[in-house]
Write a protein that holds these residues in place. Structure first.
Motif, PDB file in Angstrom:
ATOM      1  N   CYS A 165      -2.667   0.119  -4.167  1.00  0.00           N
ATOM      2  CA  CYS A 165      -2.638  -1.036  -3.269  1.00  0.00           C
ATOM      3  C   CYS A 165      -2.737  -2.300  -4.120  1.00  0.00           C
ATOM      4  CB  CYS A 165      -3.785  -0.972  -2.259  1.00  0.00           C
ATOM      5  SG  CYS A 165      -3.709  -2.270  -0.990  1.00  0.00           S
ATOM      6  N   THR A 223       0.846  -1.193   0.000  1.00  0.00           N
ATOM      7  CA  THR A 223       0.000   0.000   0.000  1.00  0.00           C
ATOM      8  C   THR A 223       0.877   1.236   0.000  1.00  0.00           C
ATOM      9  OG1 THR A 223      -1.628  -1.203   1.328  1.00  0.00           O
ATOM     10  CG2 THR A 223      -1.890   1.188   1.167  1.00  0.00           C
ATOM     11  N   ALA A 236      -5.440   1.574   2.388  1.00  0.00           N
ATOM     12  CA  ALA A 236      -4.966   2.959   2.304  1.00  0.00           C
ATOM     13  C   ALA A 236      -5.514   3.785   3.462  1.00  0.00           C
ATOM     14  CB  ALA A 236      -5.373   3.571   0.965  1.00  0.00           C
TER      15      ALA A 236
END
Length: 456
Positions: A74, A60, A86
């Protein structure tokens, strides 16, 4: 923001969530437990590995340095932006957990580099395009063809408005009770005719009419009110040449003719007052309310996404954005377009000025003179206390003299209890929408110092 050492609050992070499920899931990932190899850069990037259900952790990365807003990447399969990972990484960072300064790993650095090079290239291409357009007299568009298309559409809308007037006359002639017997099919057929006439605004209002019959006590009165407003809009379109320009622009917008943001750009530090989504069968609409800390104006940004997907534009509530906005042509001129951002959002101590509940109701009444179809106006109430009112709630002035009832939808939201907890019986500042159904609180600030608390 990261260069200045300023971190967002958890509420500002969660305001970016595309839906409640993402907000809840992201909150669970906001601690150090599932994370490893987290890091941050001076340029405003965050990254980390988040343990998931598979053998390999999810990669991420979040870019906070872009003035156009946060960007996310991600490796998880989610189609939501931002995804829960996130959001969790941002919550980890905003909560003060150790996110050391470091050079990004290859997988994060490659995405950040490619993204920033692409943005730079797009900026150069835009400059070349603008220069080319400026050097071409009149551009490639055909103004005469555009005028003819506009005239043909206006004729189709006029025919649709005339047909709708006949439908309303037939309904009143046969009596409102017949609307309940006819069922929703008749209204859907009429709405389809308005779509054929290229009048989506009229179609939407017809569908709303179809949901009123049999909707509970007092529905005939509500149906009559909405029929009257629809009749007024029909007549406004058919006689738009006789209206003042501002009101004619409002009628065009209500019918479904979207204008362009032609107002002069206004650069200011725009405080993000509130952000919330509404969805129908085809579209998700995001409304973002802004307050110009220098000009004192309140503006509305609209962003759209396909059904099931959140719109891309997302701004954290409580931060201020250095940007230029341009207003759309209507009498209120509250809707605006985001022309250019000059810096990422950052904290500000400024709060919008507030009014009393009486002044808020008067403000809505004044706005109806310019736009009779207006559902509500943005208002900040100063020094109000949430208090129960029978089976519902209201916001009462601190002196107890007057109060505004909350809308039924607001009284059933979880945000109401956040507002009650924030107040604790003391006055608070509340921003929301005030209309004929009551007041919908969207954001609140505690008395004295304190961060904005989103309520939606």
């Amino acid at each position: 923001m990261t260069q200045q050492g300023v971190r967002w609050t958890a509420d500002q992070v969660l305001a970016l969530a595309p839906d409640d499920a993402s907000r809840t899931a992201g909150s669970r990932l906001g601690s150090a437990g599932p994370w490893s190899r987290t890091g941050s850069s001076r340029e405003g990037a965050l990254w980390g590995l988040c343990k998931g259900s598979g053998a390999a952790p999810y990669r991420t990365v979040v870019d906070l340095a872009d003035p156009s807003g946060p960007a996310y990447r991600c490796s998880c399969p989610s189609r939501k932006f931002p995804c829960k990972h996130a959001l969790g990484l941002l919550l980890l960072w905003s909560g003060g957990e150790p996110v050391p300064r470091a050079e990004p790993p290859e997988w994060a650095g490659q995405w950040l580099t490619e993204r920033r090079e692409r943005l730079l290239g797009e900026g150069e291409q835009e400059e070349r395009t603008e220069g080319s357009a400026a050097g071409t007299a009149g551009g490639v568009a055909d103004p005469e063809a555009a005028r003819r298309r506009a005239e043909r559409r206006a004729e189709r809308i006029g025919a649709g408005a005339t047909e709708l007037e006949q439908r309303l006359a037939d309904l009143l002639r046969s009596g409102l009770a017949s609307a309940e017997q006819s069922g929703y099919g008749l209204w859907e057929e009429t709405a389809a005719r308005m779509v054929d006439a290229q009048a989506p605004g009229l179609a939407a209002r017809v569908r709303e009419l179809g949901a009123i019959p049999g909707s509970g006590p007092g529905w005939p009165a509500r149906l009559l009110e909405e029929c009257a407003l629809l009749h007024l809009l029909d007549r406004g379109w058919l006689r738009r040449a006789e209206l003042p320009e501002g009101l004619a622009a409002t009628v065009r917008g209500r019918v479904g003719l979207t204008g362009t943001a032609d107002g002069p750009p206004v650069r200011d530090n725009w405080l993000v007052l509130a952000q919330y989504d509404t969805a129908d069968a085809k579209l998700t609409t995001r409304r973002i309310w802004l307050y110009g800390t220098g000009c004192g104006r309140t503006a509305l940004l609209l962003s759209y996404g396909p059904v099931g997907r959140a719109p891309e534009l997302a701004l954290p509530v409580g931060l201020a954005l250095d940007a230029e906005l341009s207003a759309y042509p209507d009498t209120g001129r509250q809707r605006a377009a985001l022309v250019e951002r000059h810096a990422p959002p950052e904290p500000t101590p400024v709060r919008p000025p507030g009014v009393t509940t009486v002044e808020a109701a008067a403000r809505y009444g004044d706005a109806l003179r310019d736009d009779p179809w207006l559902e509500s106006v943005p208002v900040t109430l100063d020094g109000v206390v949430p208090t129960p009112d029978g089976d519902s709630w209201q916001l009462a002035d601190a002196d107890g003299g007057t109060a505004l009832p909350l809308t039924s939808s607001a009284a059933s939201r979880p945000g109401l209890w956040r507002l009650v907890a924030l107040s604790g019986g003391a006055p608070v500042k509340v921003f929301g929408e005030c209309g004929h159904r009551g007041f919908t609180p969207l954001t609140a600030w505690p008395t004295g110092a304190g961060e904005a608390v989103p309520l939606c």
